[in-house]
Write a protein that holds these residues in place. Structure first.
Motif, short mmCIF file in Angstrom:
data_model
loop_
_atom_site.label_atom_id
_atom_site.label_comp_id
_atom_site.label_asym_id
_atom_site.label_seq_id
_atom_site.Cartn_x
_atom_site.Cartn_y
_atom_site.Cartn_z
N UNK A 185 6.39 2.75 0.23
CA UNK A 185 5.36 1.73 0.29
C UNK A 185 5.42 1.03 1.64
N UNK A 186 4.26 0.57 2.11
CA UNK A 186 4.23 -0.28 3.30
C UNK A 186 3.67 -1.64 2.91
N UNK A 187 4.09 -2.67 3.62
CA UNK A 187 3.78 -4.04 3.23
C UNK A 187 2.53 -4.61 3.89
N UNK A 188 1.75 -3.76 4.53
CA UNK A 188 0.53 -4.24 5.15
C UNK A 188 -0.40 -3.08 5.42
N UNK A 189 -1.66 -3.41 5.63
CA UNK A 189 -2.63 -2.46 6.14
C UNK A 189 -3.60 -3.23 7.02
N UNK A 190 -4.30 -2.50 7.87
CA UNK A 190 -5.18 -3.18 8.81
C UNK A 190 -6.26 -2.20 9.26
N UNK A 191 -7.27 -2.72 9.93
CA UNK A 191 -8.33 -1.86 10.42
C UNK A 191 -9.38 -2.66 11.16
N UNK A 192 -10.40 -1.95 11.61
CA UNK A 192 -11.51 -2.59 12.32
C UNK A 192 -12.81 -1.90 11.93
N UNK A 193 -13.92 -2.54 12.26
CA UNK A 193 -15.22 -1.95 11.96
C UNK A 193 -16.27 -2.51 12.91
N UNK A 194 -17.38 -1.80 13.01
CA UNK A 194 -18.53 -2.21 13.81
C UNK A 194 -19.78 -2.06 12.95
N UNK A 195 -20.73 -2.98 13.12
CA UNK A 195 -22.04 -2.82 12.47
C UNK A 195 -23.13 -3.18 13.47
N UNK A 196 -24.30 -2.58 13.29
CA UNK A 196 -25.42 -2.80 14.19
C UNK A 196 -26.72 -2.75 13.41
N UNK A 197 -27.56 -3.77 13.58
CA UNK A 197 -28.92 -3.81 13.04
C UNK A 197 -29.89 -3.96 14.19
N UNK A 198 -31.01 -3.23 14.15
CA UNK A 198 -32.00 -3.34 15.22
C UNK A 198 -33.41 -3.13 14.67
N UNK A 199 -34.23 -4.16 14.78
CA UNK A 199 -35.65 -3.98 14.50
C UNK A 199 -36.27 -3.24 15.67
N UNK A 200 -37.06 -2.20 15.38
CA UNK A 200 -37.67 -1.44 16.47
C UNK A 200 -39.19 -1.55 16.47
N UNK A 201 -39.78 -2.01 15.36
CA UNK A 201 -41.24 -2.19 15.31
C UNK A 201 -41.58 -3.13 14.17
N UNK A 202 -42.57 -3.99 14.41
CA UNK A 202 -43.04 -4.91 13.39
C UNK A 202 -44.56 -4.90 13.39
N UNK A 203 -45.16 -4.77 12.22
CA UNK A 203 -46.61 -4.64 12.13
C UNK A 203 -47.32 -5.91 12.56
N UNK A 204 -46.78 -7.07 12.16
CA UNK A 204 -47.37 -8.35 12.52
C UNK A 204 -46.31 -9.21 13.20
N UNK A 205 -46.09 -9.01 14.49
CA UNK A 205 -44.99 -9.68 15.18
C UNK A 205 -45.11 -11.20 15.24
N UNK B 126 0.84 -1.18 0.00
CA UNK B 126 0.00 0.00 0.00
C UNK B 126 0.88 1.24 0.00
N UNK B 127 0.39 2.31 -0.65
CA UNK B 127 1.08 3.59 -0.55
C UNK B 127 1.06 4.06 0.90
N UNK B 128 2.21 4.54 1.38
CA UNK B 128 2.29 5.09 2.73
C UNK B 128 2.21 6.61 2.63
N UNK B 129 1.07 7.16 3.04
CA UNK B 129 0.84 8.60 2.91
C UNK B 129 1.62 9.37 3.97
N UNK B 130 2.29 10.44 3.52
CA UNK B 130 3.06 11.29 4.43
C UNK B 130 3.17 12.66 3.78
N UNK B 131 2.43 13.62 4.29
CA UNK B 131 2.41 14.94 3.65
C UNK B 131 3.75 15.66 3.75
N UNK B 132 4.62 15.20 4.65
CA UNK B 132 5.95 15.84 4.79
C UNK B 132 6.96 15.24 3.82
N UNK B 133 6.61 14.15 3.15
CA UNK B 133 7.54 13.47 2.25
C UNK B 133 7.01 13.53 0.82
#
Length: 403
Positions: free
Chosen positions: A270-290, A258-265
């Motif tokens: 290049x860097x040989x890895x990248x990583x990250x994390x994420x969260x997701x959430x689903x919630x039913x709050x009302x149903x017409x015919x439960x 991956x390109x290694x971003x550096x505004x001073x350079x």
């Protein structure tokens, strides 16, 4: 617009001039799930042997009416054939399924030339192509408590997916822009293990070819394996006042360059890895015919968050969310309305003029016939692309026809 009016006239005008048995047959034609019905007996013949299929055409008209790079509009279309083979029904072995997705796209999107938004306002915007987008096998284990899946796959089916974001047209509700996910239009080779040891907990592990733009050609993908892209996603399932909810925590690591971003350079390395994390959430709050599992009318919420280091990605924070209501209008049980907000923070290591971009989306899915729906929508995008462009207003119409 003229072609759409002609189509409406051809479909609805004869309804007022047929009676009795002819009218019943015509109404059945309008309400059935596919335009061509059982294809002269082909569909039930194949289903008895384990093979089911869907042929869907998606037409999309989008126009930027204000701001962005310039005003103007384009048309884009997608033809998708989905094939699914149940191995037990076919008389082979139990708990197996083969899946193939053949896909062709044509036309133009408006992100690159008209709006300039980073998040890409249409989730079918891409270069023209004809390809085998997916071809994989899935095997269930331990009475469907676990599975193994391998082949050329769409990673978004098993990772970073939000149920109540699936009808939105903007790309971000599909998955966080911080993830170099193996997804449309470059689905790729991978292996996924998943399990649900308890009703309240499940977990997926995945390993994929790690270059997001490497999956157009099956042969070229095998010859050029990069990465890999590793993913893990534990999920927690619960009920809030009898309304189901799902909370997922995801992490990923990619061993590609991956390109290694550096505004001073001025000459970034290049860097040989990248990583990250994420969260997701689903919630039913009302149903017409439960008490009905088949009736989906109701309201659901979703939320997303994504992070990756700012020297590895042009965006290092993403947050989004929205609400979806099925059957809001009485007697329109299958119609869907959705409202969402999706925001990215641009990396401080990249020379953006603006600090972030926010997309607001409002759509209404009108199920006109059993086999055809119309989805008019509006997107308002602030600071599109972070390049100093004026806020953009885009209007769109998506039409889906199932054959």
């Amino acid at each position: 617009m003229r072609k759409i009016l002609i189509l409406f006239a051809a479909v609805f005008f004869p309804l007022f001039y047929v009676h009795g048995e002819e009218k019943r047959v015509f109404e059945d034609f309008l309400l059935r799930d596919s335009l061509l019905g059982d294809w002269g007996g082909i569909r039930p013949f194949l289903e008895e042997r384990g093979l089911t299929y869907e042929l869907i055409y998606t037409a999309e008209l989008f126009r930027n009416v204000r701001g962005g790079i310039k005003t103007g509009g384009e048309y884009r279309g997608d033809i998708s054939l989905f094939l699914e083979l149940d191995t037990e029904t076919a008389g082979w072995w139990e708990d197996g399924m083969f899946f193939v997705h053949l896909q062709e796209q044509h036309g133009y999107g408006i992100t690159n030339d008209y709006v300039g938004d980073f998040q890409v306002l249409s989730n079918i915007d891409a270069d023209d192509f004809f390809q085998i987008s997916e071809i994989w096998y899935r095997h269930s284990l331990f009475d469907d408590r676990a599975f193994i899946k391998f082949g050329k796959m769409e990673a978004n089916e098993d990772f970073a997916f939000v149920e109540y974001g699936g009808e939105f047209i903007n790309s971000s509700p599909g998955f966080s822009p911080t993830i170099p996910l193996v997804t449309f239009p470059d689905q790729d080779w991978g292996l996924v293990f998943g399990g649900q040891p308890a009703d309240w907990f499940s977990i997926n592990f995945g390993i994929y070819q790690g270059r997001p733009d490497g999956g157009r050609s099956i042969g070229a993908t095998i010859e050029n394996l990069y990465g890999p892209m590793l993913m893990i996603e534990p999920a927690f399932h619960y009920s809030l006042y009898d309304h189901p909810g799902h909370f997922r925590i995801g992490g990923w690591w990619n061993g590609d360059e991956f390109d290694k971003f550096d505004r001073t350079n001025p000459n970034p390395c290049m860097c040989n890895e990248s990583y990250g994390c994420y969260l997701t959430w689903d919630q039913e709050i009302w149903k017409e015919n439960p008490n009905s599992d088949d009736d989906e009318q109701g309201i659901g919420l979703f939320a997303q968050y994504g992070f990756t280091p700012e020297d590895r990605c042009e965006v290092n924070h993403y947050i989004g969310g929205g609400v979806q209501w099925i059957g809001m209008i009485p007697s329109r049980d299958d119609d869907i309305i959705g409202l969402g907000i999706f925001h990215v923070d641009f990396s401080d290591e990249v020379d953006f003029i603006d600090e972030g971009e926010t997309a607001y989306e409002l759509f209404y899915k009108y199920q006109a016939l059993g086999w055809m729906c119309f989805k008019p929508e509006l997107q308002y995008i602030t600071n599109p692309g972070g390049n100093g462009n004026d806020d953009a207003l885009a209007l769109g119409l998506r039409i889906e026809i199932a054959f």
